[in-house]
Design a protein around this motif. Structure first.
Motif, PDB file in Angstrom:
ATOM      1  N   PRO A  11      -1.552   5.328  -3.266  1.00  0.00           N
ATOM      2  CA  PRO A  11      -2.096   4.345  -2.725  1.00  0.00           C
ATOM      3  C   PRO A  11      -3.460   4.160  -3.369  1.00  0.00           C
ATOM      4  N   LEU A  12      -4.152   2.800  -2.895  1.00  0.00           N
ATOM      5  CA  LEU A  12      -5.546   2.810  -3.452  1.00  0.00           C
ATOM      6  C   LEU A  12      -6.634   3.535  -3.219  1.00  0.00           C
ATOM      7  N   SER A  13      -7.378   4.025  -3.972  1.00  0.00           N
ATOM      8  CA  SER A  13      -8.372   5.229  -3.790  1.00  0.00           C
ATOM      9  C   SER A  13      -9.615   4.260  -3.057  1.00  0.00           C
ATOM     10  N   ASP A  14     -10.459   5.036  -2.501  1.00  0.00           N
ATOM     11  CA  ASP A  14     -11.653   4.417  -1.893  1.00  0.00           C
ATOM     12  C   ASP A  14     -12.389   3.508  -2.914  1.00  0.00           C
TER      13      ASP A  14
ATOM     14  N   ILE B  77       0.731  -0.102  -7.648  1.00  0.00           N
ATOM     15  CA  ILE B  77       1.213   0.473  -9.105  1.00  0.00           C
ATOM     16  C   ILE B  77       0.033   0.806  -9.624  1.00  0.00           C
ATOM     17  N   HIS B  78       0.013   2.234 -10.268  1.00  0.00           N
ATOM     18  CA  HIS B  78      -0.957   2.764 -11.232  1.00  0.00           C
ATOM     19  C   HIS B  78      -0.022   3.243 -12.456  1.00  0.00           C
TER      20      HIS B  78
ATOM     21  N   LEU C  29      -5.391  -7.107  -9.570  1.00  0.00           N
ATOM     22  CA  LEU C  29      -5.109  -6.233 -10.644  1.00  0.00           C
ATOM     23  C   LEU C  29      -6.599  -5.772 -11.286  1.00  0.00           C
ATOM     24  N   LEU C  30      -6.704  -4.474 -11.211  1.00  0.00           N
ATOM     25  CA  LEU C  30      -7.833  -3.858 -11.972  1.00  0.00           C
ATOM     26  C   LEU C  30      -7.073  -3.599 -13.375  1.00  0.00           C
TER      27      LEU C  30
ATOM     28  N   VAL D 155      -4.404  -0.906 -12.316  1.00  0.00           N
ATOM     29  CA  VAL D 155      -4.026  -0.685 -10.930  1.00  0.00           C
ATOM     30  C   VAL D 155      -3.465  -2.193 -10.366  1.00  0.00           C
ATOM     31  N   LEU D 156      -2.231  -2.413 -10.211  1.00  0.00           N
ATOM     32  CA  LEU D 156      -1.787  -3.684  -9.466  1.00  0.00           C
ATOM     33  C   LEU D 156      -1.496  -3.338  -7.838  1.00  0.00           C
ATOM     34  N   ALA D 157      -2.243  -4.210  -7.218  1.00  0.00           N
ATOM     35  CA  ALA D 157      -2.128  -4.044  -5.783  1.00  0.00           C
ATOM     36  C   ALA D 157      -1.735  -5.402  -5.315  1.00  0.00           C
TER      37      ALA D 157
END
Length: 201
Positions: free
Chosen positions: A190-193, A39-40, A70-71, A63-65
């Motif tokens: 999705p998550l970026s690099d 989730i962004h 979490l970022l 950013v929750l992965a």
């Protein structure tokens, strides 16, 4: 402690809760909110202090992965990046990510945060009384702390949302109040690099 409270608040949408017999129950809410892998979104946090006439406001992105953590990227009034994973809480500085030392209350809140993030209902069931109202598209969840430690910090946590969590309010034992508004949440990206790299470090 304040940062850990914010993290706990920000991540409550991943909770996994026991089912109750009602039209829209806690198990259905858990399934709905824990479905996204990533989730962004953006956040606005308002800290309402009894001693101040206006709230202290901060803004940023998160950013929750589900598989990583979490970022929490604070952008105003200052820039500061945090990362929360099963290993603990880290803050980014000029040399990279630096782990922050754990303290008793902060460690307890971090434990609860991780239980929420990983869908582990045991800690939440022990520490909170849970009351849910509404429907899948418009619901309100109230968390009343049971543990003595959490009762010293919170009187109640209110969470409102639809497909995703939209608003979290923390009522603190000393009379202050924190409101967290989550905006533009999306599970389509999705998550970026760079984000993958941040979680991997």
């Amino acid at each position: 402690m304040t940062f850990c409270k914010r993290l706990l608040l920000t991540c409550l949408w991943g909770l996994c809760l026991p089912a109750l017999a009602q039209a829209f129950d806690l198990q259905q809410l858990s399934d709905q909110l824990s479905r996204p892998e990533v989730i962004h979104g953006r956040f606005i946090q308002e800290k309402h202090l009894r001693a101040l006439p206006q709230p202290l406001t901060s803004k940023g992105q998160f950013v929750l992965a589900k598989q990583h953590g979490l970022l929490w990227l604070l952008q105003a009034p200052l820039r500061q990046d945090y990362r929360i994973t099963p290993k603990g809480i880290a803050r980014r500085d000029a040399e990279g990510w630096q782990m922050l030392p754990g303290k008793s209350a902060g460690a307890e809140q971090n434990r609860l945060f991780l239980a929420v993030l990983q869908g582990d209902s045991s800690g939440l069931q022990r520490d909170f009384e849970l009351k849910l109202q509404g429907s899948a598209q418009d619901w309100h969840l109230q968390l009343i702390p049971r543990s003595l430690l959490l009762q010293q910090i919170f009187t109640r946590i209110d969470i409102d949302g639809g497909n995703l969590v939209q608003r979290i309010q923390l009522l603190e034992a000393q009379g202050d109040r924190t409101v967290l508004i989550l905006q533009d949440g999306t599970s389509a990206q999705p998550l970026s690099d760079a984000e993958q790299h941040d979680f991997a470090e």
